[in-house]
Design a protein around this motif. Structure first.
Motif, mmCIF file in Angstrom:
data_model
loop_
_atom_site.group_PDB
_atom_site.id
_atom_site.type_symbol
_atom_site.label_atom_id
_atom_site.label_comp_id
_atom_site.label_asym_id
_atom_site.label_seq_id
_atom_site.Cartn_x
_atom_site.Cartn_y
_atom_site.Cartn_z
ATOM 1 N N TRP A 1 0.820 -1.216 0.000
ATOM 2 C CA TRP A 1 0.000 0.000 0.000
ATOM 3 C C TRP A 1 0.851 1.262 0.000
ATOM 4 O O TRP A 1 0.376 2.331 -0.379
ATOM 5 N N TRP B 1 1.115 3.090 -3.588
ATOM 6 C CA TRP B 1 -0.149 3.223 -4.312
ATOM 7 C C TRP B 1 -0.089 4.293 -5.400
ATOM 8 O O TRP B 1 -0.832 4.247 -6.374
ATOM 9 N N ASN C 1 -14.952 -5.139 -3.503
ATOM 10 C CA ASN C 1 -13.629 -5.104 -2.890
ATOM 11 C C ASN C 1 -13.552 -6.027 -1.682
ATOM 12 O O ASN C 1 -12.518 -6.687 -1.454
ATOM 13 N N ASN D 1 -11.826 4.447 -6.604
ATOM 14 C CA ASN D 1 -11.961 2.994 -6.457
ATOM 15 C C ASN D 1 -10.843 2.252 -7.188
ATOM 16 O O ASN D 1 -10.297 1.266 -6.672
ATOM 17 N N ILE E 1 -7.485 2.050 -5.480
ATOM 18 C CA ILE E 1 -7.505 0.990 -4.472
ATOM 19 C C ILE E 1 -7.542 -0.383 -5.137
ATOM 20 O O ILE E 1 -6.886 -1.327 -4.700
ATOM 21 N N GLU E 2 -8.292 -0.487 -6.226
ATOM 22 C CA GLU E 2 -8.486 -1.773 -6.908
ATOM 23 C C GLU E 2 -7.176 -2.360 -7.419
ATOM 24 O O GLU E 2 -6.946 -3.575 -7.308
ATOM 25 N N ARG F 1 -4.126 -2.010 -6.256
ATOM 26 C CA ARG F 1 -3.336 -2.575 -5.165
ATOM 27 C C ARG F 1 -4.039 -3.770 -4.513
ATOM 28 O O ARG F 1 -3.369 -4.707 -4.066
ATOM 29 N N LEU F 2 -5.373 -3.748 -4.480
ATOM 30 C CA LEU F 2 -6.098 -4.902 -3.955
ATOM 31 C C LEU F 2 -5.845 -6.135 -4.814
ATOM 32 O O LEU F 2 -5.549 -7.220 -4.295
#
Length: 962
Positions: free
Chosen positions: A334, A337, A669, A747, A750-751, A753-754
């Motif tokens: 994270w 990012w 998520n 979104n 974040i997506e 890295r998720l």
């Protein structure tokens, strides 16, 4: 002194043991030793040569033998092919000193044994893992399969699980000979010469400009998004020309170490290719690993991760332990990012197909930045102009205008000024910049797709996918079992294969299409249920005890309806997946790609209709067909259809999009990362309870990977589907919700890295597979781009008040006939957009319980409603006015002009932007020319070398070319 032959034998004895060399290698080595001794001894006996010169010659020969040993025994030397990114402390360098080589041969296997990536000897790297249970009855099939695996040349080793003795791990290793053979059959492209770049001839003026720009860039701070190559290892692949591997021309390729020439992903892909073509039973169709996995002979099959993704030491000071650790630190963590993705490393570890997905996702996220900025600008423009908006001012000041009830009986009369807040919120999204933003987003969608083509072409060139063509796919086992009785000749392979008759195929497609139509009808029925809920509950909330809900009954109805709609969407998605799977299997597609495309199309249609049906209802049907007071249209002659809020229907559409978009992305998520995290945590907890923490850390890599979650059965389908549906939300109704691109951008940051964290830490390593593009999803994106133009045209023309305000400003307002349309021209618009109704004309079942005496002290005689109708005392009571027809004509004209204009701009942009960048086209032509020249020079050099060697050995030599 000892004899020369004894000295030579002593030099040879300093080389490593040959016990691990194959039988063929040992025979060749013995022949070389014998020939060397026979060649040296006669020369010493016949000639009087200084003994020191003989020893020097012997040492040179021993050096050559050491090099020969390096190639056979596969000592782990530093290689630019695979391990250039690893921590140098974990590697050993090749040495000409025999004693040092002997030490290396002892140390490296011991370390390899400990990391769980090698066989027990510490030399054979594990390329693939098969898992089965001893209690499984399919023993005979496995034995035949494994015997045929050994016949193909793969080496095998079995080991039972430390946690369950019933589980057996089969470790597979592909030797160099097998890798070379199948790499040639699979046309695997490998590096053979470093690239030579050339510069275009530039004018002096351009050179001066470039120098000034580069000097200016030197003053600017470094780009924070770029990966720090000073503290991190080099993430770039060796920039080399590649060519299909050939054993006959192996001398052309850059081979520093045969063990690392093929990277781990390529080795696993070659082994998987072999396993898919090995028989497990006598018979024409009894072949392949997939069938054994489907019938339960094997429980799992996967390549290994390259060790742990965590390390006690910092990557900046000690380097990366392995590629997985490097990916975690510079991609899945994270803390990075905001940085670019190391796509070359992703491709190297996971393969081209997954690399292309992350390349597309990164490109889509980057392109969302301008869309999000413009959308935020439109929203802020609405905020800054809020106090100057004449329409919202009139609504807020209209304390003397009494609106008719919005539902039967229980809804009271209300002042227009009570909807002041909603009028201001509506202006934030529906203002003068909305039309510009809708045009911009339609153009943006086209630019995004066109520039993605160019980006994909560059990636395909860098990853050697330009000339790659998919192999002739195998027929699905289900198709073979169903149509094995009828065969015809394959026009490509020339072999007989099962054949599906045209009539059978058409009948199955018709049944499948009927199933799709039925499921779409189920979606419409669900929307119909939501409509009934909204109609019924608006009256219930209007009679609620709590004043907060009673005074905001319509907002409460919309909010609860959206939440219920979201729950129905999630429940129907589970049903749709099973139905799509059943219908796709019913069609009996011939190959896996046909099955995947058919399933993808069905799932997208179901999910798209399910997700957007309620949004379409609110945007284009809510409040459009309600009738007027005294003559309301009713559902099943019972329920009065829902009306829009006095401030318009746009606020309902914004709420629908905002709630659905936020909830859907949050749920996705959680399911993507939260569910695997919980499952893996539960597995680790059980292992800690049974074996303790220390025992768990000593598990080999195959045991750790087996306890991870397998990749989704449909591959990247869920990842692509989520992003495509989001793309639809971002473009289709963006005129009603300009903040959609901003939410999508947040979104996606974040997506990325998720997904990266999930691939690196929570999932087993997927098989590296190749692909040239994103497949059928590109066509779906183009379809959404076309649909977005149409829907935004209707949203602006029908849902928003942009057209009625424009007509009033130019035709009926204070500036009529003057060609102006400013805020001063909108004076009186609210009063002109409301019609008058006589309260005594209410139907009995619609008459409100309150007579409105609380507003003026006496019962109300008249109330107002949103429409363009004549007053009750006109010759035709409640008939449409001329202004209604002017607004309707303007709406239709706007839709036609908007669509044609935007489509023309889209096609013009598509025509002006070439699919292949010019510099890339020149590089490809240049590379093709250089490859031909290099091949010719290498072949010429080899022939000249052979000619010199023949002359040196005194052999007869004919006048051959060259």
């Amino acid at each position: 002194p000892e004899s020369p032959s004894t000295g030579f034998s002593t030099a040879l004895s300093q080389t490593p043991s040959i016990s691990s060399i194959s039988s063929e290698g040992r025979e060749d080595l013995q022949v070389n030793r014998l020939e060397t001794q026979i060649w040296i001894k006669p020369d010493i006996e016949k000639t009087d040569v200084d003994f020191s010169e003989i020893l020097n010659a012997i040492q040179e020969i021993a050096k050559d033998v050491n090099i020969f040993f390096d190639e056979l025994e596969g000592v782990n030397s530093p290689s630019k092919d695979d391990d250039s990114l690893l921590h140098h402390g974990n590697l050993t360098s090749t040495s000409d000193d025999a004693s040092r080589l002997e030490v290396v041969g002892e140390e490296v296997p011991d370390k390899n044994k400990a990391n769980g990536l090698y066989f027990r000897d510490g030399k054979c790297r594990i390329d693939y893992i098969l898992v089965y249970r001893k209690s499984n009855p399919q023993t005979e099939k496995r034995e035949v399969f494994e015997r045929n695996i050994r016949a193909e040349g793969l080496q095998m080793e079995k080991e039972s699980s430390l946690t369950n003795s019933d589980i057996i791990f089969v470790k597979l290793h592909a030797p160099w000979e097998v890798l070379g053979k199948y790499a040639e059959l699979m046309n695997v492209r490998m590096p053979f010469r470093r690239k030579i770049y050339y510069l275009h001839r530039r004018y002096k003026f351009m050179n001066r400009i470039e120098k000034q720009i580069s000097r200016f860039r030197g003053w600017l701070p470094r780009k924070p998004m770029k990966l720090d190559k000073e503290t991190l290892p080099d993430l770039e692949e060796n920039d080399c020309y590649t060519a299909p591997f050939s054993q006959q021309r192996i001398h052309h390729f850059i081979i520093h170490n045969k063990d690392t020439f093929f990277n781990n992903a390529t080795r696993s892909r070659i082994v998987h290719h072999i396993l898919q073509r090995v028989k497990y039973e006598e018979g024409k169709n009894k072949i392949g690993l997939n069938r054994l996995l489907s019938n339960g002979s094997y429980e799992a099959a996967f390549p290994l991760h390259e060790g742990s993704y965590r390390s006690k030491n910092s990557i900046k000071t000690h380097g990366a332990e392995n590629h997985r650790h490097l990916l975690y630190e510079c991609w899945a963590s994270w803390g990075v990012w905001y940085k670019y993705q190391p796509l070359d490393l992703v491709r190297r570890y996971f393969g081209e197909k997954i690399g292309l997905y992350f390349a597309w996702l990164g490109w889509y996220t980057g392109m969302l930045f301008p869309a999000a900025f413009i959308g935020l600008f439109v929203f802020l423009y609405g905020v800054t102009t809020l106090n100057h908006c004449q329409v919202s001012k009139e609504v807020c000041q209209a304390t003397d205008i009494i609106m008719c009830p919005i539902c039967d009986k229980y809804c009271p009369f209300m002042r227009l000024s009570d909807s002041c807040v909603y009028a201001k919120v509506t202006h934030l999204f529906d203002n003068g910049a909305t039309v510009f933003f809708a045009v911009f987003m339609a153009v943006w969608a086209t630019v995004f797709l066109e520039f993605w083509k160019r980006r994909r072409a560059v990636i395909a060139y860098d990853w050697d996918l330009i000339d790659w063509e998919e192999e002739e796919e195998e027929i699905r086992p289900q198709f073979e079992a169903k149509y094995s009785k009828k065969e015809r000749m394959n026009p490509i392979s020339g072999k007989p294969e099962p054949y599906q008759a045209f009539a059978d195929k058409c009948s199955r497609l018709i049944v499948s299409a009927s199933g799709i139509f039925f499921m779409i009808c189920v979606v419409i029925a669900a929307v119909f249920g939501i409509v009934i809920y909204r109609v019924v509950t608006v009256s219930t909330f209007a009679a609620f005890k709590w004043a907060l809900i009673r005074n905001n009954s319509q907002v409460a109805t919309t909010g609860t309806a959206v939440c219920i709609n979201f729950c129905i969407i999630m429940l129907l998605n589970v049903l749709y997946e099973k139905v799509a799977l059943f219908l796709t299997n019913l069609e009996q597609p011939r190959t896996e790609s046909e099955w995947e495309n058919s399933f993808t199309l069905k799932m997208f249609l179901f999910q798209f209709v399910n997700l957007n049906s309620s949004t379409f209802y609110i945007a284009f049907f809510l409040g459009r067909f309600t009738g007027h007071p005294g003559a309301y249209l009713r559902l099943i002659n019972r329920w009065r259809l829902e009306e829009c809020h006095p401030s318009g229907c746009l606020i309902d559409l914004c709420m629908q999009m905002g709630i659905i978009m936020v909830l859907k992305q949050t749920w996705n998520n959680f399911m993507e990362l939260g569910y695997p995290l919980i499952q893996n945590w539960w597995t680790r907890r059980k292992l800690r309870q049974e074996y303790g923490t220390q025992r768990k850390t000593s598990f080999p890599q195959w045991e750790k990977d087996y306890n991870l979650q397998p990749m989704n059965a449909y591959g990247l389908f869920d990842e692509y589907l989520e992003m495509i549906l989001q793309f639809g939300f971002t473009t289709i109704f963006v005129a009603a919700f300009p903040l959609a691109p901003l939410l999508a951008l947040l979104n996606n940051i974040i997506e990325i890295r998720l997904d990266a964290y999930k691939f690196v830490t929570q999932w087993r390593r997927p098989l590296a597979s190749r692909a040239k593009d994103i497949g059928i999803w590109y066509g779906i994106l183009e379809g959404i781009g076309i649909l977005s133009v149409i829907t935004n045209a209707f949203v602006i023309a029908v849902t928003s008040d942009f057209i009625p305000r424009l007509v009033y400003a130019y035709k009926y307002g204070p500036c009529a006939g003057q060609g102006e349309a400013g805020q001063k021209c909108m004076v009186g618009y609210v009063n002109a957009s409301l019609s008058v109704f006589l309260v005594s004309d209410f139907e009995n079942r619609s008459e409100p319980t309150s007579n409105g005496s609380e507003f003026s002290g006496s019962p109300l005689k008249y109330c107002r409603y949103r429409d363009y109708r004549d007053p009750p005392h006109s010759p035709v009571p409640y008939g449409y006015t001329l202004q209604f027809w002017h607004v309707l004509a303007a709406r239709l004209a706007f839709i036609i002009v908007f669509e044609h204009l935007v489509f023309c701009i889209k096609h013009l942009i598509s025509y002006l932007i070439p699919d292949l960048p010019k510099d890339l086209r020149d590089r490809m032509r240049r590379e093709k020319y250089l490859i031909q020249e290099m091949m010719y020079e290498a072949e010429l050099e080899r022939l000249q070398k052979e000619r010199k060697e023949r002359k040196k050995n005194g052999k007869s030599y004919h006048n051959e070319w060259p």
